[in-house]
Write a protein that holds these residues in place. Structure first.
Motif, PDB file in Angstrom:
ATOM      1  N   PRO A 275      31.062  43.557  48.788  1.00  0.00           N
ATOM      2  CA  PRO A 275      30.527  43.917  47.478  1.00  0.00           C
ATOM      3  C   PRO A 275      31.180  45.196  46.936  1.00  0.00           C
ATOM      4  O   PRO A 275      31.604  46.059  47.701  1.00  0.00           O
ATOM      5  N   PHE A 276      31.229  45.286  45.638  1.00  0.00           N
ATOM      6  CA  PHE A 276      31.771  46.467  44.953  1.00  0.00           C
ATOM      7  C   PHE A 276      33.118  46.899  45.547  1.00  0.00           C
ATOM      8  O   PHE A 276      33.324  48.064  45.894  1.00  0.00           O
TER       9      PHE A 276
ATOM     10  N   SER B 125      34.541  48.011  39.565  1.00  0.00           N
ATOM     11  CA  SER B 125      33.137  48.469  39.533  1.00  0.00           C
ATOM     12  C   SER B 125      32.828  49.301  40.769  1.00  0.00           C
ATOM     13  O   SER B 125      32.030  50.243  40.720  1.00  0.00           O
TER      14      SER B 125
ATOM     15  N   HIS C 168      24.597  49.426  34.805  1.00  0.00           N
ATOM     16  CA  HIS C 168      25.700  49.004  35.676  1.00  0.00           C
ATOM     17  C   HIS C 168      26.974  49.752  35.277  1.00  0.00           C
ATOM     18  O   HIS C 168      27.244  49.925  34.086  1.00  0.00           O
TER      19      HIS C 168
ATOM     20  N   GLY D 120      23.389  45.743  43.665  1.00  0.00           N
ATOM     21  CA  GLY D 120      24.081  45.344  42.449  1.00  0.00           C
ATOM     22  C   GLY D 120      23.614  43.971  41.985  1.00  0.00           C
ATOM     23  O   GLY D 120      22.590  43.449  42.448  1.00  0.00           O
ATOM     24  N   GLU D 121      24.389  43.378  41.101  1.00  0.00           N
ATOM     25  CA  GLU D 121      23.969  42.128  40.467  1.00  0.00           C
ATOM     26  C   GLU D 121      24.507  40.914  41.227  1.00  0.00           C
ATOM     27  O   GLU D 121      23.741  40.132  41.801  1.00  0.00           O
ATOM     28  N   ALA D 122      25.824  40.771  41.243  1.00  0.00           N
ATOM     29  CA  ALA D 122      26.477  39.622  41.894  1.00  0.00           C
ATOM     30  C   ALA D 122      27.948  39.986  42.079  1.00  0.00           C
ATOM     31  O   ALA D 122      28.483  40.805  41.326  1.00  0.00           O
ATOM     32  N   PRO D 123      28.609  39.390  43.066  1.00  0.00           N
ATOM     33  CA  PRO D 123      30.030  39.710  43.261  1.00  0.00           C
ATOM     34  C   PRO D 123      30.872  39.258  42.070  1.00  0.00           C
ATOM     35  O   PRO D 123      30.515  38.314  41.367  1.00  0.00           O
ATOM     36  N   GLY D 124      31.998  39.951  41.871  1.00  0.00           N
ATOM     37  CA  GLY D 124      32.992  39.516  40.896  1.00  0.00           C
ATOM     38  C   GLY D 124      34.160  38.875  41.631  1.00  0.00           C
ATOM     39  O   GLY D 124      34.066  38.583  42.832  1.00  0.00           O
TER      40      GLY D 124
ATOM     41  N   ASN E 242      24.095  42.817  46.893  1.00  0.00           N
ATOM     42  CA  ASN E 242      23.853  42.269  45.557  1.00  0.00           C
ATOM     43  C   ASN E 242      22.619  41.385  45.579  1.00  0.00           C
ATOM     44  O   ASN E 242      22.271  40.819  46.623  1.00  0.00           O
TER      45      ASN E 242
HETATM   46  N1  URA Z   1      29.268  44.097  40.280  1.00  0.00           N
HETATM   47  C1  URA Z   1      28.185  43.897  41.057  1.00  0.00           C
HETATM   48  O1  URA Z   1      27.054  43.961  40.592  1.00  0.00           O
HETATM   49  N2  URA Z   1      28.366  43.672  42.333  1.00  0.00           N
HETATM   50  C2  URA Z   1      29.553  43.659  42.890  1.00  0.00           C
HETATM   51  O2  URA Z   1      29.630  43.448  44.097  1.00  0.00           O
HETATM   52  C3  URA Z   1      30.671  43.881  42.076  1.00  0.00           C
HETATM   53  C4  URA Z   1      30.516  44.083  40.771  1.00  0.00           C
END
Ligand code: URA
Length: 231
Positions: A88-89, A93, A195, A75-79, A115
């Protein structure tokens, strides 16, 4: 009175040797090796600006799947939810991702999920290209340890970092929503999707996104190395 036999307890030296042996064995496991990568990330100066105000490292998920996972999801980055739980996730999402994985016949338990950027950028902004590039060597290390048969890029940031020169140029980008497979040099495959958060914001994107994940399911069935490893 019967003689009471003193059991053969290990000596402190034997206990220390056994503990050392266990530690060495753990260090050789995939999760043990990944923990080394995450320890290096904590020392990474180029992400220092992200590590403030309660922002913590969100490592790949996780100890229980690292050894067996054959799919790497990037994925991209944690929220905010991921920063809170350290996984993560883990938020909305993540629930959307689980559903999409299901459409391809996959389960989260088959996947190691990580991520590109391991810290939540402030205000949930999209990481800059520079911040994403910092993540590339760490992602490569995770890739080598997990040794996936299939890498699924979730979102454009992951897609760009996994295909730094644009494998197949714009073709790879145009494939993003088609669930098709790009062969990697090591014999594995990669694929990229928009995404799930994008489809949560733009409802019209949901149906094509779901159709693309279903196509991935077909591609897995039709590709013997993937079918053997994943079905
Ligand atoms: N979106 C992401 O790309 N990564 C996550 O861990 C959560 C949301």
């Amino acid at each position: 009175m019967e003689d009471w036999e003193v059991p053969d307890y290990p000596t402190p030296e034997e206990e220390a040797d056994a503990a050392q042996h266990d530690m060495e064995e753990f260090a050789e496991t995939k999760w043990g090796r990944l923990l080394d990568v995450y320890a290096r990330i904590e020392d990474e100066g180029a992400w220092k600006h992200l590590r403030q105000n309660g922002i913590r490292l969100v490592p790949g998920d996780g100890p229980e799947t690292a050894e067996t996972a054959r799919v790497l999801v990037v994925g991209e980055a944690p929220g905010a939810v991921e920063n809170g739980s350290g996984r993560p996730f883990a938020g909305p999402s993540g629930r959307a991702l689980d559903q999409l994985l299901g459409l391809a016949g996959l389960e989260r338990s088959q996947c190691f999920i990580t991520n590109v950027v391991k810290y939540r950028p402030e205000g949930n902004r999209t990481p800059s290209l520079g911040e994403a590039i910092v993540g590339r060597p760490f992602l490569r290390a995770e890739y080598r340890i997990i040794h996936p048969v299939l890498t699924i890029c979730v979102g454009a940031t992951a897609h760009k970092i996994i295909h730094p020169n644009g494998v197949n140029g714009t073709e790879a980008l145009s494939r993003m929503q088609q669930g098709s497979l790009t062969p990697m040099r090591d014999g594995s495959y990669a694929t990229s999707f928009y995404h799930p958060a994008f489809a949560m914001r733009y409802k019209r994107a949901q149906e094509p996104l779901e159709a693309a994940w279903e196509l991935l399911g077909d591609a897995i069935i039709e590709t013997p190395s993937l079918a053997n490893a994943l079905i």
